[in-house]
Design an enzyme around this catalytic site. Structure first.
Site, PDB file in Angstrom:
ATOM      1  N   PHE A 203       0.862  -1.185   0.000  1.00 12.16           N
ATOM      2  CA  PHE A 203       0.000   0.000   0.000  1.00 12.16           C
ATOM      3  C   PHE A 203       0.895   1.231   0.000  1.00 12.16           C
ATOM      4  O   PHE A 203       1.644   1.465   0.939  1.00 12.16           O
ATOM      5  CB  PHE A 203      -0.953   0.055   1.210  1.00 12.16           C
ATOM      6  CG  PHE A 203      -1.847   1.271   1.130  1.00 12.16           C
ATOM      7  CD1 PHE A 203      -3.019   1.246   0.391  1.00 12.16           C
ATOM      8  CD2 PHE A 203      -1.478   2.468   1.737  1.00 12.16           C
ATOM      9  CE1 PHE A 203      -3.812   2.379   0.259  1.00 12.16           C
ATOM     10  CE2 PHE A 203      -2.265   3.610   1.610  1.00 12.16           C
ATOM     11  CZ  PHE A 203      -3.438   3.562   0.872  1.00 12.16           C
TER      12      PHE A 203
ATOM     13  N   ASP B  37       9.353   3.237   2.138  1.00 14.36           N
ATOM     14  CA  ASP B  37       8.117   3.967   2.423  1.00 14.36           C
ATOM     15  C   ASP B  37       7.819   3.784   3.909  1.00 14.36           C
ATOM     16  O   ASP B  37       7.297   2.757   4.328  1.00 14.36           O
ATOM     17  CB  ASP B  37       6.970   3.446   1.560  1.00 14.36           C
ATOM     18  CG  ASP B  37       5.643   4.160   1.862  1.00 14.36           C
ATOM     19  OD1 ASP B  37       5.570   4.887   2.874  1.00 14.36           O
ATOM     20  OD2 ASP B  37       4.686   3.978   1.090  1.00 14.36           O
TER      21      ASP B  37
ATOM     22  N   LYS C 270       2.211  11.239   7.180  1.00 12.73           N
ATOM     23  CA  LYS C 270       1.437  10.993   8.392  1.00 12.73           C
ATOM     24  C   LYS C 270       2.010  11.683   9.639  1.00 12.73           C
ATOM     25  O   LYS C 270       1.895  12.891   9.769  1.00 12.73           O
ATOM     26  CB  LYS C 270       1.278   9.482   8.588  1.00 12.73           C
ATOM     27  CG  LYS C 270       0.433   8.865   7.463  1.00 12.73           C
ATOM     28  CD  LYS C 270      -0.135   7.516   7.777  1.00 12.73           C
ATOM     29  CE  LYS C 270      -1.182   7.124   6.756  1.00 12.73           C
ATOM     30  NZ  LYS C 270      -0.801   6.081   5.824  1.00 12.73           N
TER      31      LYS C 270
HETATM   32  C1  LIG Z   1      -0.996   6.124   4.324  1.00  8.72           C
HETATM   33  C2  LIG Z   1       0.104   5.581   3.492  1.00  8.72           C
HETATM   34  C3  LIG Z   1       0.423   6.148   2.241  1.00  8.72           C
HETATM   35  C4  LIG Z   1      -0.407   7.244   1.604  1.00  8.72           C
HETATM   36  O1  LIG Z   1      -0.463   8.404   2.355  1.00  8.72           O
HETATM   37  P1  LIG Z   1      -1.631   9.480   2.070  1.00  8.72           P
HETATM   38  O2  LIG Z   1      -1.275  10.637   2.945  1.00  8.72           O
HETATM   39  O3  LIG Z   1      -2.916   8.826   2.456  1.00  8.72           O
HETATM   40  O4  LIG Z   1      -1.570   9.794   0.621  1.00  8.72           O
HETATM   41  C5  LIG Z   1       1.501   5.632   1.540  1.00  8.72           C
HETATM   42  N1  LIG Z   1       2.236   4.615   2.057  1.00  8.72           N
HETATM   43  C6  LIG Z   1       1.965   4.047   3.238  1.00  8.72           C
HETATM   44  C7  LIG Z   1       2.818   2.948   3.741  1.00  8.72           C
HETATM   45  C8  LIG Z   1       0.870   4.501   3.994  1.00  8.72           C
HETATM   46  O5  LIG Z   1       0.580   3.912   5.158  1.00  8.72           O
END
Ligand SMILES: *Cc1c(COP(=O)(O)O)cnc(C)c1O
Length: 430
Positions: A145, A232, A274
Site C-alpha cells: 500500500f 516507504d 502521516k
Molecule cells: C498512508 C500511506 C500512504 C499514503 O499516504 P496518504 O497521505 O494517504 O496519501 C503511503 N504509504 C503508506 C505505507 C501509507 O501507510
C-alpha cells in the site's frame, strides 16, 4: 455559519447524502480529541487505537504542535515556492539533520511523496546510470500500500483499489514480500531496474512483519546492482515501531545520530508522511542525498503547498515532541507489554489466533476468512466498550494507539479488548 451537528445520527446522514461513499467508517462520530482519547458527539469517551492510520503518534491536539500551528497561522501560511520563505530552510536543515540525509523535498500527502520518490528514481536511472529513456522499472511487493494516485494503484494488487481505474502506468515489477531470492533474481536478470520501493512492515496488508534481516539484505542486493532502495515509512516511521524509523531496527537512539549502530539500514531514499506533522496538517517528505536529489532542477517537480511555512513549523514541532517525550522508547516498551498480554490471551480465546507487530504497530488475526465480517463485528463491539480500532481485512484488526499512552492506560485497553472478545465469542457463529 451553518448549524452545527446535534447527534451522531445526523452527522452520518449528512455524510451519506452529500459525501462520496469512498470510505466505510465505523459508526462513530468524533467531535473532540486529546492525547490518547477521542469523544463522540454525545460525549462518550474512547481510546483511539487507530491513531488515524499512525498519523497522530504524538496524541490528539498535542499543545506544542497546535501552538506551532496557531502561531505560524497568524504570521504567514503560504508563499508558494515562487518566493523564498523564512521557515522552509530552517525546517530543511532540521529534518535532514534529524534523519541523517543531505537533502529533503517537501510535499503534502503520503501519495505525493511516493510519486516524488518514483520520479526522482526514474530520472536518476536515466541521467546517472544510463538506462535508456522510458525503460526504467521499479520493483514493488505484492500486497503493497503506497497511496491512491493513478500511478500508485497501477502496481497495487487490491482489486478494490485498481478495478476500472485503468489504463495503468507501466514500469513496475511485483515480487512477493519478504522474498530476497525473488528480488535478487529480478535485479540480476533485468538491467533496467531503477529502484526497489518497499514498506519495512506492510501496514495496510495487515501488519505483515518480514524477517528481521529482510531490509538489510534487500539493501545489499540493491547496492550490488546499483538499484536505489526506497523505504516507504509513511506508516512505520516517526517512532511507531519502537525506533525512530522501522529501518533503524534495534537501534534505539532517538534522532540526530549517525545511524550506524545496531541493525540500522540506510535506505537511499526515505519517504515520510502521516506523523511527521502529528496529524495536525498534511506534510510529507522525501529524504535522500545530494548525488540523487540533484537530478531535480527548477521547474521539474513541485507543489503549490509543499514546503509552506505553516506545514514546516508544524512538522518541526511534531518531530520535537517525538524526541522530548521519548516516543520511540515508549512504543518499544508498550509494544512488548501489549504482545505479551495478547499472547497470554490467545490461550483463552477461541477466535484470536495470532498477534504480530513491532513497537505499537500490531495486529491480531482472527480465526475466520478474509471475506468474513468477524473483525468488523469485533470492532463494533470494541466501540461499544470504549475503544476504537479498524479491521484491515475481514479477519485482521490493527491496533495502533497514540505513542503518548502510559502503561496503565495500555493495560486498561488490553482489559477492554480481552473482555470484549470473550463476550463476542459467546454468540459468535462462524
Ligand atoms: C498512508 C500511506 C500512504 C499514503 O499516504 P496518504 O497521505 O494517504 O496519501 C503511503 N504509504 C503508506 C505505507 C501509507 O501507510
Amino acid at each position: 455559519m451553518l448549524e452545527s451537528i446535534r447527534s451522531s445520527k445526523e452527522a452520518i446522514e449528512l455524510e451519506d447524502k452529500y459525501g462520496a461513499h469512498n470510505y466505510h467508517p465505523l459508526p462513530v462520530v468524533l467531535s473532540k480529541g486529546e492525547g490518547v482519547y477521542v469523544w463522540d458527539v454525545e460525549g462518550k469517551k474512547y481510546f483511539d487505537f487507530l491513531s488515524s492510520y499512525s498519523a497522530v503518534n504524538q496524541g490528539h491536539c498535542h499543545p506544542k504542535i497546535v501552538g506551532a500551528l496557531t502561531d505560524q497561522a497568524q504570521t504567514l501560511t503560504l508563499t508558494s515556492r515562487a518566493f523564498y520563505n523564512d521557515v522552509l530552510g530552517v525546517f530543511e536543515q532540521y529534518v535532514t539533520n534529524y534523519f541523517g540525509f543531505d537533502k529533503v523535498l517537501p510535499m503534502n500527502t503520503g501519495a505525493e511523496a511516493v510519486e516524488t520518490a518514483i520520479k526522482i528514481s526514474r530520472k536518476y536511472a536515466y541521467e546517472k546510470r544510463g538506462i535508456p529513456e522510458n525503460e526504467a522499472k521499479i520493483v514493488v511487493c505484492e500486497n503493497n500500500f503506497h497511496g491512491r494516485t493513478t500511478t500508485i494503484i497501477s502496481f497495487s494488487n487490491d482489486e478494490g483499489a485498481r478495478k476500472n481505474f485503468g489504463p495503468y502506468t507501466p514500469g513496475f515489477v511485483k515480487i512477493p514480500y519478504n522474498d530476497i531470492d525473488a528480488l535478487e533474481s529480478v535485479l540480476k536478470n533485468d538491467k533496467s531496474i531503477a529502484a526497489f520501493l518497499v514498506e519495512p512492515i506492510q501496514g495496510e496488508a495487515g501488519v505483515m512483519t518480514p524477517d528481521d534481516d529482510f531490509i538489510a539484505r534487500a539493501k545489499e542486493v540493491c547496492s550490488a546492482n546499483d538499484v536505489l532502495l526506497i523505504a516507504d515509512e509513511i506508516q512505520t516511521g516517526i517512532a511507531r515501531t519502537g525506533s525512530l524509523l522501522a529501518v533503524c531496527g534495534n537501534c534505539t537512539c532517538e534522532s540526530k545520530c549517525e545511524r550506524q549502530e545496531g541493525s540500522y539500514v540506510r535506505p537511499d531514499m526515505l519517504v515520510l508522511g502521516k506523523a511527521i506533522s502529528g496529524g495536525v496538517y498534511p506534510v510529507s517528505a522525501v529524504l535522500t542525498d545530494d548525488h540523487i536529489m540533484e537530478v531535480i532542477k527548477p521547474g521539474q517537480h513541485g507543489s503549490t503547498f509543499g514546503g509552506n511555512p505553516l506545514g514546516a513549523k508544524v512538522a518541526m514541532a511534531a518531530l520535537e515532541v517525538v524526541d522530548d517525550e521519548k516516543l520511540a522508547q515508549n512504543a518499544r516498551n508498550l509494544g512488548e507489554v501489549f504482545r505479551e498480554r495478547m499472547n497470554k490471551f490467545i490461550e483463552k480465546s477461541e477466535s484470536v489466533t495470532l498477534v504480530r507487530g513491532r513497537g505499537l504497530l500490531n495486529a491480531i488475526v482472527i480465526n475466520d476468512t478474509q471475506e468474513s465480517s468477524t473483525a468488523w463485528d469485533i470492532c463494533v463491539a470494541l466501540k461499544e466498550n470504549g475503544l476504537l480500532a479498524k479491521p484491515t481485512h475481514g479477519n485482521i484488526i490493527r491496533f495502533a494507539p497514540p505513542l503518548v499512552m502510559t502503561e496503565d492506560e495500555l493495560h486498561e485497553c488490553c482489559d477492554i479488548i480481552e473482555k470484549t472478545i470473550l463476550e463476542f465469542e459467546k454468540t459468535w457463529k462462524k
